[in-house]
Write a protein that holds these residues in place. Structure first.
Motif, PDB file in Angstrom:
ATOM      1  N   MET A   1      18.847   3.344   2.480  1.00 52.55           N
ATOM      2  CA  MET A   1      20.002   3.174   3.348  1.00 52.55           C
ATOM      3  C   MET A   1      21.085   2.395   2.600  1.00 52.55           C
ATOM      4  SD  MET A   1      19.934   1.547   7.108  1.00 52.55           S
ATOM      5  CE  MET A   1      21.399   1.322   8.026  1.00 52.55           C
ATOM      6  N   ALA A   2      22.288   2.869   2.667  1.00 53.34           N
ATOM      7  CA  ALA A   2      23.395   2.237   1.948  1.00 53.34           C
ATOM      8  C   ALA A   2      23.823   0.945   2.633  1.00 53.34           C
ATOM      9  CB  ALA A   2      24.576   3.202   1.892  1.00 53.34           C
ATOM     10  N   ASP A   3      24.223  -0.023   1.819  1.00 52.61           N
ATOM     11  CA  ASP A   3      24.741  -1.282   2.355  1.00 52.61           C
ATOM     12  C   ASP A   3      26.110  -1.039   2.972  1.00 52.61           C
ATOM     13  OD1 ASP A   3      22.629  -2.958   1.533  1.00 52.61           O
ATOM     14  OD2 ASP A   3      23.495  -3.186  -0.460  1.00 52.61           O
ATOM     15  N   THR A   4      26.408  -1.787   4.035  1.00 50.79           N
ATOM     16  CA  THR A   4      27.737  -1.733   4.626  1.00 50.79           C
ATOM     17  C   THR A   4      28.669  -2.641   3.833  1.00 50.79           C
ATOM     18  OG1 THR A   4      27.384  -3.615   6.109  1.00 50.79           O
ATOM     19  CG2 THR A   4      26.708  -1.424   6.920  1.00 50.79           C
ATOM     20  N   GLY A   5      29.956  -2.537   4.116  1.00 51.50           N
ATOM     21  CA  GLY A   5      30.922  -3.406   3.459  1.00 51.50           C
ATOM     22  C   GLY A   5      30.628  -4.869   3.693  1.00 51.50           C
ATOM     23  N   ALA A   6      30.235  -5.217   4.915  1.00 51.04           N
ATOM     24  CA  ALA A   6      29.898  -6.608   5.226  1.00 51.04           C
ATOM     25  C   ALA A   6      28.676  -7.054   4.434  1.00 51.04           C
ATOM     26  CB  ALA A   6      29.660  -6.772   6.723  1.00 51.04           C
ATOM     27  N   ASP A   7      27.665  -6.195   4.350  1.00 53.58           N
ATOM     28  CA  ASP A   7      26.464  -6.521   3.571  1.00 53.58           C
ATOM     29  C   ASP A   7      26.803  -6.747   2.108  1.00 53.58           C
ATOM     30  OD1 ASP A   7      24.822  -6.136   5.832  1.00 53.58           O
ATOM     31  OD2 ASP A   7      24.423  -4.041   5.321  1.00 53.58           O
ATOM     32  N   LEU A   8      27.627  -5.867   1.569  1.00 52.20           N
ATOM     33  CA  LEU A   8      28.000  -5.973   0.161  1.00 52.20           C
ATOM     34  C   LEU A   8      28.833  -7.226  -0.103  1.00 52.20           C
ATOM     35  CD1 LEU A   8      28.803  -2.235  -0.552  1.00 52.20           C
ATOM     36  CD2 LEU A   8      26.953  -3.574  -1.575  1.00 52.20           C
ATOM     37  N   ALA A   9      29.710  -7.577   0.822  1.00 52.41           N
ATOM     38  CA  ALA A   9      30.521  -8.788   0.656  1.00 52.41           C
ATOM     39  C   ALA A   9      29.633 -10.026   0.627  1.00 52.41           C
ATOM     40  CB  ALA A   9      31.560  -8.891   1.772  1.00 52.41           C
ATOM     41  N   LYS A  10      28.617 -10.045   1.469  1.00 49.13           N
ATOM     42  CA  LYS A  10      27.672 -11.178   1.467  1.00 49.13           C
ATOM     43  C   LYS A  10      26.841 -11.175   0.187  1.00 49.13           C
ATOM     44  CE  LYS A  10      27.388 -11.283   6.458  1.00 49.13           C
ATOM     45  NZ  LYS A  10      26.663 -10.786   7.608  1.00 49.13           N
ATOM     46  N   LYS A  11      26.309 -10.023  -0.163  1.00 51.23           N
ATOM     47  CA  LYS A  11      25.434  -9.881  -1.330  1.00 51.23           C
ATOM     48  C   LYS A  11      26.151 -10.251  -2.627  1.00 51.23           C
ATOM     49  CE  LYS A  11      23.371  -5.897  -3.581  1.00 51.23           C
ATOM     50  NZ  LYS A  11      22.930  -4.520  -3.362  1.00 51.23           N
ATOM     51  N   ASN A  12      27.450  -9.984  -2.711  1.00 48.14           N
ATOM     52  CA  ASN A  12      28.210 -10.232  -3.929  1.00 48.14           C
ATOM     53  C   ASN A  12      29.004 -11.542  -3.887  1.00 48.14           C
ATOM     54  OD1 ASN A  12      27.765  -7.824  -5.718  1.00 48.14           O
ATOM     55  ND2 ASN A  12      28.306  -6.814  -3.804  1.00 48.14           N
ATOM     56  N   ASN A  13      28.622 -12.412  -2.967  1.00 47.42           N
ATOM     57  CA  ASN A  13      29.182 -13.767  -2.861  1.00 47.42           C
ATOM     58  C   ASN A  13      30.666 -13.830  -2.505  1.00 47.42           C
ATOM     59  OD1 ASN A  13      26.686 -15.077  -3.452  1.00 47.42           O
ATOM     60  ND2 ASN A  13      26.997 -14.524  -5.589  1.00 47.42           N
ATOM     61  N   CYS A  14      31.212 -12.778  -1.959  1.00 47.89           N
ATOM     62  CA  CYS A  14      32.615 -12.800  -1.545  1.00 47.89           C
ATOM     63  C   CYS A  14      32.824 -13.827  -0.430  1.00 47.89           C
ATOM     64  CB  CYS A  14      33.050 -11.426  -1.033  1.00 47.89           C
ATOM     65  SG  CYS A  14      32.864 -10.098  -2.246  1.00 47.89           S
ATOM     66  N   MET A  15      31.795 -14.018   0.382  1.00 47.67           N
ATOM     67  CA  MET A  15      31.912 -14.897   1.549  1.00 47.67           C
ATOM     68  C   MET A  15      31.934 -16.378   1.161  1.00 47.67           C
ATOM     69  SD  MET A  15      32.164 -12.401   3.549  1.00 47.67           S
ATOM     70  CE  MET A  15      32.319 -13.182   5.132  1.00 47.67           C
ATOM     71  N   SER A  16      31.676 -16.692  -0.106  1.00 52.33           N
ATOM     72  CA  SER A  16      31.790 -18.088  -0.517  1.00 52.33           C
ATOM     73  C   SER A  16      33.261 -18.491  -0.659  1.00 52.33           C
ATOM     74  CB  SER A  16      31.019 -18.350  -1.805  1.00 52.33           C
ATOM     75  OG  SER A  16      31.527 -17.579  -2.869  1.00 52.33           O
ATOM     76  N   CYS A  17      34.145 -17.535  -0.824  1.00 57.23           N
ATOM     77  CA  CYS A  17      35.577 -17.818  -0.951  1.00 57.23           C
ATOM     78  C   CYS A  17      36.430 -17.242   0.177  1.00 57.23           C
ATOM     79  CB  CYS A  17      36.104 -17.280  -2.277  1.00 57.23           C
ATOM     80  SG  CYS A  17      35.448 -18.142  -3.725  1.00 57.23           S
ATOM     81  N   HIS A  18      35.903 -16.248   0.894  1.00 57.52           N
ATOM     82  CA  HIS A  18      36.657 -15.582   1.968  1.00 57.52           C
ATOM     83  C   HIS A  18      35.861 -15.615   3.266  1.00 57.52           C
ATOM     84  CE1 HIS A  18      39.450 -13.700  -0.926  1.00 57.52           C
ATOM     85  NE2 HIS A  18      38.377 -13.541  -1.692  1.00 57.52           N
ATOM     86  N   GLY A  19      36.514 -15.976   4.349  1.00 57.12           N
ATOM     87  CA  GLY A  19      35.921 -15.832   5.669  1.00 57.12           C
ATOM     88  C   GLY A  19      36.454 -14.567   6.307  1.00 57.12           C
TER      89      GLY A  19
END
Length: 85
Positions: A1-19
């Motif tokens: 199953m493919a990751d969603t955009g939200a999953d990928l943002a979390k997995k790639n540490n985007c959420m450490s700089c962006h809410g």
């Protein structure tokens, strides 16, 4: 199953700089979506920005390049960000 955009943002540490709805170091994803709403080139423009990094659009703090994330995953994340209201 493919990751969603939200999953990928979390997995790639985007959420450490962006809410999603609040600025952390970089802009809130919803602010990005608002700024680029109606821009036909937004996916390509933002995908390049995520891949290459940069600064100046949202202030002086640079965003690091993300060269290890696949172009396909970046596109999914950017489309997710642009879909937010």
């Amino acid at each position: 199953m493919a990751d969603t955009g939200a999953d990928l943002a979390k997995k790639n540490n985007c959420m450490s700089c962006h809410g999603v709805d609040k600025k952390i170091i970089g802009p809130a994803f919803k602010d990005v979506a608002k700024k680029y709403k109606g821009n036909a080139d937004a996916v390509a423009l933002l995908s390049k920005k995520v891949k290459d990094g940069g600064s100046g659009v949202w202030g002086p703090i640079p965003m690091s390049p993300n060269k290890t994330i696949s172009d396909a995953d970046i596109k999914v994340m950017v489309e997710y960000v642009l879909s937010l209201n």
